[in-house]
Enzyme design. Structure first.
Site, PDB file in Angstrom:
ATOM      1  N   TYR A   1      27.681 -58.737  68.624  1.00 43.87           N
ATOM      2  CA  TYR A   1      27.626 -57.647  67.644  1.00 43.87           C
ATOM      3  C   TYR A   1      26.367 -57.771  66.778  1.00 43.87           C
ATOM      4  O   TYR A   1      25.578 -56.832  66.690  1.00 43.87           O
ATOM      5  CB  TYR A   1      28.880 -57.711  66.779  1.00 43.87           C
ATOM      6  CG  TYR A   1      29.009 -56.592  65.778  1.00 43.87           C
ATOM      7  CD1 TYR A   1      29.387 -55.309  66.159  1.00 43.87           C
ATOM      8  CD2 TYR A   1      28.776 -56.823  64.414  1.00 43.87           C
ATOM      9  CE1 TYR A   1      29.525 -54.285  65.226  1.00 43.87           C
ATOM     10  CE2 TYR A   1      28.920 -55.802  63.480  1.00 43.87           C
ATOM     11  CZ  TYR A   1      29.298 -54.538  63.890  1.00 43.87           C
ATOM     12  OH  TYR A   1      29.435 -53.535  62.960  1.00 43.87           O
TER      13      TYR A   1
ATOM     14  N   GLN B   1      29.589 -65.478  52.162  1.00 44.32           N
ATOM     15  CA  GLN B   1      29.447 -64.535  51.052  1.00 44.32           C
ATOM     16  C   GLN B   1      28.681 -63.306  51.524  1.00 44.32           C
ATOM     17  O   GLN B   1      27.876 -63.372  52.455  1.00 44.32           O
ATOM     18  CB  GLN B   1      28.697 -65.184  49.893  1.00 44.32           C
ATOM     19  CG  GLN B   1      27.356 -65.760  50.293  1.00 44.32           C
ATOM     20  CD  GLN B   1      26.611 -66.404  49.126  1.00 44.32           C
ATOM     21  OE1 GLN B   1      27.114 -66.501  48.030  1.00 44.32           O
ATOM     22  NE2 GLN B   1      25.384 -66.836  49.382  1.00 44.32           N
TER      23      GLN B   1
ATOM     24  N   ARG C   1      40.584 -56.087  60.940  1.00 47.89           N
ATOM     25  CA  ARG C   1      39.753 -56.300  59.753  1.00 47.89           C
ATOM     26  C   ARG C   1      40.647 -56.620  58.565  1.00 47.89           C
ATOM     27  O   ARG C   1      41.834 -56.296  58.545  1.00 47.89           O
ATOM     28  CB  ARG C   1      38.873 -55.080  59.498  1.00 47.89           C
ATOM     29  CG  ARG C   1      37.679 -55.098  60.439  1.00 47.89           C
ATOM     30  CD  ARG C   1      36.745 -53.945  60.220  1.00 47.89           C
ATOM     31  NE  ARG C   1      37.151 -52.770  60.966  1.00 47.89           N
ATOM     32  CZ  ARG C   1      36.377 -51.698  61.126  1.00 47.89           C
ATOM     33  NH1 ARG C   1      35.178 -51.679  60.594  1.00 47.89           N
ATOM     34  NH2 ARG C   1      36.805 -50.660  61.806  1.00 47.89           N
TER      35      ARG C   1
ATOM     36  N   VAL D   1      41.062 -55.690  55.362  1.00 47.22           N
ATOM     37  CA  VAL D   1      41.788 -54.748  54.496  1.00 47.22           C
ATOM     38  C   VAL D   1      43.008 -54.195  55.228  1.00 47.22           C
ATOM     39  O   VAL D   1      44.125 -54.197  54.691  1.00 47.22           O
ATOM     40  CB  VAL D   1      40.854 -53.605  54.020  1.00 47.22           C
ATOM     41  CG1 VAL D   1      41.656 -52.552  53.265  1.00 47.22           C
ATOM     42  CG2 VAL D   1      39.732 -54.154  53.144  1.00 47.22           C
TER      43      VAL D   1
ATOM     44  N   GLY E   1      23.211 -57.568  68.889  1.00 47.86           N
ATOM     45  CA  GLY E   1      23.165 -56.222  69.464  1.00 47.86           C
ATOM     46  C   GLY E   1      22.665 -55.225  68.432  1.00 47.86           C
ATOM     47  O   GLY E   1      21.783 -54.398  68.697  1.00 47.86           O
TER      48      GLY E   1
ATOM     49  N   GLN F   1      35.767 -67.209  50.700  1.00 47.76           N
ATOM     50  CA  GLN F   1      34.643 -66.402  51.175  1.00 47.76           C
ATOM     51  C   GLN F   1      34.718 -65.007  50.555  1.00 47.76           C
ATOM     52  O   GLN F   1      35.806 -64.520  50.276  1.00 47.76           O
ATOM     53  CB  GLN F   1      34.615 -66.327  52.720  1.00 47.76           C
ATOM     54  CG  GLN F   1      35.691 -65.499  53.380  1.00 47.76           C
ATOM     55  CD  GLN F   1      36.960 -66.280  53.680  1.00 47.76           C
ATOM     56  OE1 GLN F   1      37.330 -67.177  52.940  1.00 47.76           O
ATOM     57  NE2 GLN F   1      37.655 -65.925  54.748  1.00 47.76           N
TER      58      GLN F   1
END
Ligand code: NAD
Ligand code: UDP
Ligand code: UDP
Length: 312
Positions: free
Chosen positions: A144, A275, A185, A187, A147, A208
């Site tokens: 990713y 971070q 993900r 959230v 890319g 993190q």
């Protein structure tokens, strides 16, 4: 009315972008191979006279006539982009070549949905666009990250070599309604877990940090960037500079859902950035843009979406 191509248009961000383009009266061609996107995200647009959906994989050439291209096609969550990493790199790289070739042939303006992942695990905080990043070229996130970096290279080479009218935005973590519930993900994971009363999975010790932008704010930035003067290429950071640890996010989701879920700690995936926070000075200056939606407000909207879709 402009004829606009949105690749990845049935995904999370793409479907919100299609909504906004249709609402302002543009003619939208949505191209998607439905790898992570869903017809559900754009079903309400089907039958609209200005909306057309095409099943197509951008790693193959595409011959259509359009004036603007938003190139969003690419799985964005680590779970999905690591499922078939070779295809992820192909989508970013071959997809960019094809969409740039198309833009060149029809003389279209083209915007690339790049990512904060081009900064990797950053040594500079917050990240300005001038920072070149610290990216592992051979790790599990590389398909990713590299890319997307290669796609940026292609965009800037088509700009220098063929004078293409390019726009590059580097998107920081964005969330909102229509994220896939199994997207992986943070959230969507935390909200779905909290609503179901399942354990909240914190990877590592949860210290993190990430900066979370609400989807409506991000689409404002896309539209503003596409309308900047010719020659302004970016890259421009688009994201919300508010910075939260994953522990803070988990506590906030628990508070807003009223859930009794427990926090459990799992292994931190390799190369997980410690971070991340955008420096958005350039977006403020050039796009006259900054995010308006506070994390708590955006989370409330997202929670009510998941309550409704999961019927919880
Ligand atoms: P998403 O997975 O919901 O959307 C991606 C869309 O692209 C899906 O509809 C998928 O089916 C489609 N797609 C994937 N491969 C394709 C291919 N080969 N041909 C045609 N379509 C293909 O993810 P999203 O969050 O909406 O992300 C959209 C874009 O924004 C991606 O390029 C992503 O890298 C970028 N981005 C998103 C975020 C974020 O936080 N949401 C952050 C940084 C960058
Ligand atoms: N391409 C496309 N649609 C077009 C024009 C080009 O998909 O309308 C693809 C085509 O597959 C080509 C790629 O874009 O390989 C790059 O095009 P470009 O003109 O830059 O290079 P070339 O055709 O010389 O490979
Ligand atoms: N994360 C987590 N629990 C989850 C999913 C993700 O603690 O269930 C962490 C992940 O390790 C990362 C952060 O949340 O540190 C953001 O992850 P996400 O996949 O949303 O985005 P990215 O890592 O690509 O920024």
């Amino acid at each position: 009315m402009k004829k606009i191509l949105v690749t990845g248009g049935s995904g999370f961000l793409g479907s919100h972008l299609c909504d906004r383009l249709i609402a302002r009266g543009d003619d939208v061609l949505c191209v998607d191979n439905f790898f992570t996107g869903s017809k559900k995200n754009i079903v309400h647009l089907m039958g609209h006279p200005n909306f057309e959906l095409m099943r197509h994989d951008v790693t193959f050439p595409l011959y259509v006539e359009v004036e603007q291209i938003f190139n969003l096609a690419c799985p964005a969550s680590p779970v999905h982009y690591q499922y078939d990493p070779v295809q992820t790199t192909k989508t970013s790289v071959h997809g960019a070549i094809n969409m740039l070739g198309l833009a060149k042939r029809v003389n279209a303006r083209i915007l690339q949905a790049s990512t904060s992942e081009v900064y990797g695990d950053p040594e500079i905080h917050p990240q300005p666009e001038s920072y070149w990043g610290k990216v592992n070229p051979i790790g599990i996130r590389s398909c990713y990250d590299e890319g997307k970096r290669c796609a940026e290279t292609l965009f800037f080479d088509y700009f220098r070599q063929h004078q293409l009218d390019i726009k590059v935005v580097r998107i920081f973590n964005t969330y909102g309604p229509r994220m896939h519930p199994n997207d992986g993900r943070v959230v969507s994971n935390f909200i779905v877990q909290a609503l179901r009363g399942d354990d909240i999975t914190i990877y590592g010790d949860g210290s993190q940090t990430r900066s979370f932008c609400y989807v409506d704010d991000l689409i404002d930035a896309f539209l503003a960037m596409m309308d900047t003067e010719k020659g302004f290429t970016g890259p421009v950071n688009t994201g919300n500079p508010g910075e939260f640890s994953m522990l803070e996010l988990a506590e906030l989701v628990l508070k807003l859902t009223g859930s009794k879920s427990r926090l459990v700690f799992k292994e931190l995936p390799s190369d997980d950035p410690k971070q991340r926070k955008p420096d958005i000075s350039l977006a403020r200056e050039k796009l006259g843009w900054e995010p308006k939606v506070a994390l708590e407000d955006g989370l409330k909207e997202t929670i009510s979406y998941f309550k409704h879709t999961l019927a919880l």
